[in-house]
Enzyme design. Structure first.
Site, mmCIF file in Angstrom:
data_model
loop_
_atom_site.group_PDB
_atom_site.id
_atom_site.type_symbol
_atom_site.label_atom_id
_atom_site.label_comp_id
_atom_site.label_asym_id
_atom_site.label_seq_id
_atom_site.Cartn_x
_atom_site.Cartn_y
_atom_site.Cartn_z
ATOM 1 N N HIS A 179 0.839 -1.218 0.000
ATOM 2 C CA HIS A 179 0.000 0.000 0.000
ATOM 3 C C HIS A 179 0.869 1.261 0.000
ATOM 4 O O HIS A 179 0.449 2.307 0.491
ATOM 5 C CB HIS A 179 -0.944 0.027 1.206
ATOM 6 C CG HIS A 179 -1.696 -1.244 1.411
ATOM 7 N ND1 HIS A 179 -2.930 -1.488 0.853
ATOM 8 C CD2 HIS A 179 -1.357 -2.380 2.096
ATOM 9 C CE1 HIS A 179 -3.335 -2.711 1.202
ATOM 10 N NE2 HIS A 179 -2.387 -3.272 1.931
ATOM 11 N N SER A 300 15.675 20.373 -16.782
ATOM 12 C CA SER A 300 14.482 21.175 -17.048
ATOM 13 C C SER A 300 14.888 22.431 -17.800
ATOM 14 O O SER A 300 15.979 22.965 -17.587
ATOM 15 C CB SER A 300 13.812 21.548 -15.723
ATOM 16 O OG SER A 300 13.018 22.706 -15.878
ATOM 17 N N LYS A 306 16.873 20.868 -11.705
ATOM 18 C CA LYS A 306 16.210 19.582 -11.925
ATOM 19 C C LYS A 306 17.101 18.506 -12.529
ATOM 20 O O LYS A 306 17.931 18.767 -13.396
ATOM 21 C CB LYS A 306 14.989 19.767 -12.835
ATOM 22 C CG LYS A 306 13.811 20.481 -12.204
ATOM 23 C CD LYS A 306 13.260 19.794 -10.967
ATOM 24 C CE LYS A 306 12.408 18.600 -11.253
ATOM 25 N NZ LYS A 306 11.155 18.909 -11.924
ATOM 26 N N GLU A 313 10.246 7.308 -16.698
ATOM 27 C CA GLU A 313 8.873 7.788 -16.956
ATOM 28 C C GLU A 313 8.416 7.406 -18.361
ATOM 29 O O GLU A 313 7.269 7.009 -18.575
ATOM 30 C CB GLU A 313 8.807 9.306 -16.800
ATOM 31 C CG GLU A 313 8.967 9.771 -15.370
ATOM 32 C CD GLU A 313 9.111 11.286 -15.293
ATOM 33 O OE1 GLU A 313 8.114 11.972 -15.507
ATOM 34 O OE2 GLU A 313 10.226 11.766 -15.049
#
Ligand code: ARG
Length: 486
Positions: A179, A300, A306, A313
């Protein structure tokens, strides 16, 4: 006269845009006085997609031509010429001397067109007893018989990288989650073996599909075989298939192999996607368990600080295609009347995309993981907050003779005591405090609930104990070397 001149200098074109006299007239040109216009012709053509079957079309055609000659269906000399020219065409395509002309309707029409252009009537003999329906079925299968083992090779290399990492980190303690809440301490090795086990199943799923697709549809014709004395067994053998397919109608209508491979690809991509979800989380500042190499990260355009896990992803994102392609194929097939229907032409684009997507994702995933570094001190520190040792404390009491449900309750009460006192680990409580909840707690509880000890105690087959993880690694490595059916 100008009109006259135009006629002379510009070769006449039919409506589809294929030059008159070009060998790439549609194979069915004789039947229809009116041809589809250029846009309509391009709409129904498939050469843009099926051109990657060229080598397989040639291989299938050679086996067919040789068999036609042996069976006396065409003259031996014609068969020999066809065989020789087809091998020449293969070499020319390979070297780039011959370029596929996308004016042809599909790769089958192109190859037959080249043969006819070069050999005249001998070229026109190659299609005896054959239809593009059984031809495309055999060419697709031949292609997959090569492409799928290559993909299995990519899977194996990827698993090998994960297992090397698992070995390196068989003792690196980290929190395990259910969970997405801290559950019990495990090791990074245990986590990596979990992934490897899933990918090994993928390997065997592809192996299963390969076994079933190993049948040769040639000789099935359009749907009803042929009255010519074809030797289907000889062709199947020449092409390296285990046997000819059983039923001609099934042979041209069946795309189970595409479904199975699209399904295997979707499952494998779903695995990669889940793994990447873990990576994305763990590369975040909040978790900080994993440090992706700079060369496997992106930045970024606006936020100078970043370092993004774009590769993970994007692999997660590309899994959507693989799932979509499977649904495309299922939907494509579900309402199709037997036997062949042109709808089936859509099968290749979907499956090629699934296989291509899985291949590149495996390569990227492997590169990213090979250079990823685990932040073992962060992982260890995280194993100390969140009461991951509570189950082990309960099992400690079970070992002392307490029924599990009572042990569970005692440990739960200890956890509540800790939370009230602002403590993060059961070990922070004094023995007296622990004994208030259960007198069976003794001095040895503190050793038993240290994260590394919890992990070590769980040495059952499948458990996270370092020795057991090493055994799993050995087993998984053996599976990579062994037959695909596990
Ligand atoms: N391009 C077709 C396909 O991929 C080849 C078979 C065409 N057969 C036909 N009868 N139109 O399915």
């Amino acid at each position: 006269m100008a009109g006259h001149e135009t006629k002379k200098t510009r070769p006449k074109k039919n409506a589809s845009g294929v030059k008159a006299g070009s060998p790439f007239q549609p194979l069915w040109a004789g039947r229809l006085a009116e041809k589809p216009g250029a846009e309509a012709f391009a709409f129904q053509a498939s050469i843009g997609v099926d051109k990657r079957l060229a080598a397989c079309v040639i291989e299938g055609s050679r086996a067919h031509a040789v068999m036609l000659g042996k069976q006396g269906i065409i003259p031996k000399e014609a068969a020999a010429k066809l065989d020789k020219e087809l091998s020449k065409i293969a070499a020319e395509l390979e070297s780039g001397k011959l370029v596929i002309d996308e004016a042809a309707e599909d790769i089958h029409s192109f190859i037959e067109g080249v043969l006819t252009g070069r050999l005249g009537d001998d070229g026109r003999m190659v299609h005896a007893g054959r239809s593009r329906n059984d031809q495309v079925a055999v060419d697709f299968r031949l292609y997959l018989k090569r492409a799928v083992p290559e993909l299995q090779g990519e899977l194996k290399e990827t698993i090998a990288v994960l297992l090397d990492k698992a070995e390196e980190h068989s003792g690196s303690v980290m929190p395990g989650y259910t969970h997405l809440q801290r559950a019990q301490p495990v090791t990074a090795g245990h986590w990596l073996c979990a992934w490897s086990a899933a990918l090994v199943r993928d390997l065997s799923r592809f192996g299963d599909a390969l076994k079933r697709l190993d049948e040769c549809p040639l000789g099935s014709g359009a749907l009803a075989g042929s009255g010519l004395p074809l030797d289907r067994k000889a062709v199947a053998e020449a092409l390296g298939f285990a046997r000819p397919t059983l039923n001609a109608m099934d042979s041209v209508a069946d795309r189970d192999f595409a479904l199975e491979l699209a399904s295997s690809s979707a499952i494998a991509m779903t695995h990669l996607s889940r793994f990447c979800e873990d990576i994305v989380l763990w590369a975040s500042e909040e978790f900080g368990f994993i440090n992706l190499a700079e060369s496997w990260s992106t930045g970024s355009s606006i936020m100078p600080q970043k370092k993004n896990p774009d590769f993970a992803e994007l692999i997660r994102g590309k899994a959507a295609r693989a799932c979509g392609n499977l649904v495309t194929l299922l939907t494509l097939l579900k309402g199709l009347p037997y036997a062949y229907d042109k709808d089936l032409q859509e099968d290749k684009e979907a499956l090629f995309d699934s296989l291509d997507t899985l291949r590149i994702c495996l390569r990227m995933f492997r590169g990213m993981m090979a250079q990823a570094r685990f932040n073992t001190s962060r992982m260890e520190a995280a194993s100390l907050g969140g009461f991951l040792e509570a189950t082990d404390a309960a099992e400690y009491l079970v070992r002392k003779g307490l029924p599990f449900r009572k042990a569970h309750e005692a440990a739960a009460l200890v956890v509540r005591d800790c939370i009230e006192a602002g403590q993060k680990h059961i070990g922070e409580r004094s023995l007296g405090e622990l004994q208030k909840r259960c007198p069976l707690f003794k001095d040895d509880i503190y050793k038993a609930i240290a994260p590394a000890a919890c992990v070590k105690a769980r040495g059952l087959p499948g458990g996270p104990a370092p020795g057991e993880v090493k055994r799993q690694i050995r087993t998984l490595r053996k599976m990579l070397g062994g037959p695909p059916d596990l």
